[in-house]
Design a protein around this motif. Structure first.
Motif, PDB file in Angstrom:
ATOM      1  N   ARG A 181      -4.533   4.944 -15.453  1.00  0.00           N
ATOM      2  CA  ARG A 181      -5.064   4.371 -14.205  1.00  0.00           C
ATOM      3  C   ARG A 181      -3.929   3.796 -13.354  1.00  0.00           C
ATOM      4  O   ARG A 181      -3.910   3.981 -12.123  1.00  0.00           O
ATOM      5  N   LEU A 191       0.816  -1.221   0.000  1.00  0.00           N
ATOM      6  CA  LEU A 191       0.000   0.000   0.000  1.00  0.00           C
ATOM      7  C   LEU A 191       0.849   1.269   0.000  1.00  0.00           C
ATOM      8  O   LEU A 191       0.315   2.356  -0.234  1.00  0.00           O
ATOM      9  N   TYR A 201      -2.727   4.726  -9.482  1.00  0.00           N
ATOM     10  CA  TYR A 201      -2.532   3.802  -8.361  1.00  0.00           C
ATOM     11  C   TYR A 201      -1.241   4.124  -7.618  1.00  0.00           C
ATOM     12  O   TYR A 201      -1.144   3.954  -6.406  1.00  0.00           O
ATOM     13  N   ASN A 233      -2.913   4.199  -3.853  1.00  0.00           N
ATOM     14  CA  ASN A 233      -4.270   4.468  -4.335  1.00  0.00           C
ATOM     15  C   ASN A 233      -4.880   3.273  -5.075  1.00  0.00           C
ATOM     16  O   ASN A 233      -5.796   3.433  -5.865  1.00  0.00           O
ATOM     17  N   LYS A 234      -4.378   2.085  -4.778  1.00  0.00           N
ATOM     18  CA  LYS A 234      -4.843   0.916  -5.517  1.00  0.00           C
ATOM     19  C   LYS A 234      -6.218   0.425  -5.078  1.00  0.00           C
ATOM     20  O   LYS A 234      -6.837  -0.383  -5.768  1.00  0.00           O
ATOM     21  N   GLN A 235      -6.690   0.933  -3.944  1.00  0.00           N
ATOM     22  CA  GLN A 235      -8.007   0.574  -3.425  1.00  0.00           C
ATOM     23  C   GLN A 235      -8.141  -0.946  -3.299  1.00  0.00           C
ATOM     24  O   GLN A 235      -7.365  -1.567  -2.610  1.00  0.00           O
ATOM     25  N   LYS A 236      -9.095  -1.548  -4.016  1.00  0.00           N
ATOM     26  CA  LYS A 236      -9.335  -2.986  -3.857  1.00  0.00           C
ATOM     27  C   LYS A 236      -8.602  -3.845  -4.878  1.00  0.00           C
ATOM     28  O   LYS A 236      -8.810  -5.060  -4.954  1.00  0.00           O
ATOM     29  N   VAL A 237      -7.749  -3.226  -5.671  1.00  0.00           N
ATOM     30  CA  VAL A 237      -7.003  -3.970  -6.680  1.00  0.00           C
ATOM     31  C   VAL A 237      -5.936  -4.822  -5.986  1.00  0.00           C
ATOM     32  O   VAL A 237      -5.088  -4.305  -5.270  1.00  0.00           O
ATOM     33  N   LYS A 238      -5.992  -6.126  -6.211  1.00  0.00           N
ATOM     34  CA  LYS A 238      -5.026  -7.026  -5.592  1.00  0.00           C
ATOM     35  C   LYS A 238      -3.711  -7.008  -6.363  1.00  0.00           C
ATOM     36  O   LYS A 238      -3.661  -6.660  -7.540  1.00  0.00           O
TER      37      LYS A 238
END
Length: 245
Positions: free
Chosen positions: A211, A151, A215, A156-161
């Motif tokens: 995008r 992280l 991230y 800023n990846k949020q829910k992106v694994k």
């Protein structure tokens, strides 16, 4: 403008890919002459030019963020040597490091620099995009680095694994290689319904790069606002020129 000279400089082989595309996606292609098809090729090259700055931004921000936090994780900016000694280190990582080291030593020798070896900053600049993408490969994702610093690298990846992040970056690595080798940025085995379908493919690829930058850093994404505007404008004009009225 001499059409034969243009075709010669482009090459008939390269142009043939774009002529096939032209006949596939342009409305009523039979109305156009050979000169128009060459211009079509040049217009697509102009669209491609919008990819370079975002691609460079992605590569630079990715490598610098990983380097910063790997240095923090290992307690040294020479973390590369520690990483490749780990059991999880892949052959691709080891080979990329060895190639970079060889090239750095060669560069230093050619510049007449004999009083030092490679600095960590030399490696950061010399290691290719694939090296940094490789560090998100499955062999590395379970290591403590990504568990503690995932992280921080991608705030800023949020829910992106991380697995999905690797897949996205690996896809863009292929696009980058085609871009830098002046190859088509689309899958040439794929068919398109029309000009809109083709433009959607280019837009999806462009905005994936944007995008991924987001991230990593929203500030860097914001700095590309004007570049994005002009990309959108050129795509819109290109689409309007060749679509069905």
């Amino acid at each position: 403008m001499q059409i034969d000279e243009l075709i010669l400089s482009i090459s008939t082989h390269r142009l043939s890919t774009y002529k096939r595309l032209f006949n596939e996606i342009v409305y009523e292609p039979s109305k156009y002459d050979e000169h128009s098809k060459v211009l079509f090729y040049l217009e697509i090259q102009s669209i491609y030019s919008h990819f370079f700055i975002p691609m460079q931004t992605l590569e630079i921000v990715l490598r610098n963020r990983i380097h910063h936090f790997q240095s923090e994780h290992w307690g040294t900016s020479s973390w590369f040597k520690k990483l490749i000694a780990e059991d999880c280190a892949t052959d691709s990582t080891k080979n990329a490091f060895a190639t970079a080291k060889k090239n750095i030593v060669k560069d230093l020798r050619e510049k007449g620099i004999s009083d030092r070896g490679p600095y960590p900053s030399d490696f950061v600049g010399k290691l290719n995009f694939g090296f940094w993408v490789e560090l998100l490969q499955v062999a590395y994702r379970s290591t403590s680095f990504w568990q503690f610093y995932g992280l921080k690298v991608f705030p800023n990846k949020q829910k992106v694994k991380l697995g999905e992040m690797y897949d996205l970056l690996h896809r863009i690595q292929g696009v980058r290689n085609r871009l830098y080798h002046y190859e088509p940025l689309w899958d040439t085995t794929k068919g398109f319904k029309n000009i809109t379908d083709f433009c959607n493919t280019l837009e999806d690829t462009y905005y994936l790069i944007i995008r991924l930058i987001g991230y990593l850093s929203l500030d860097h994404k914001e700095q590309l606002k004007d570049h994005i505007f002009f990309f959108d404008l050129e795509i819109k004009d290109f689409k309007k020129k060749y679509q069905k009225p």
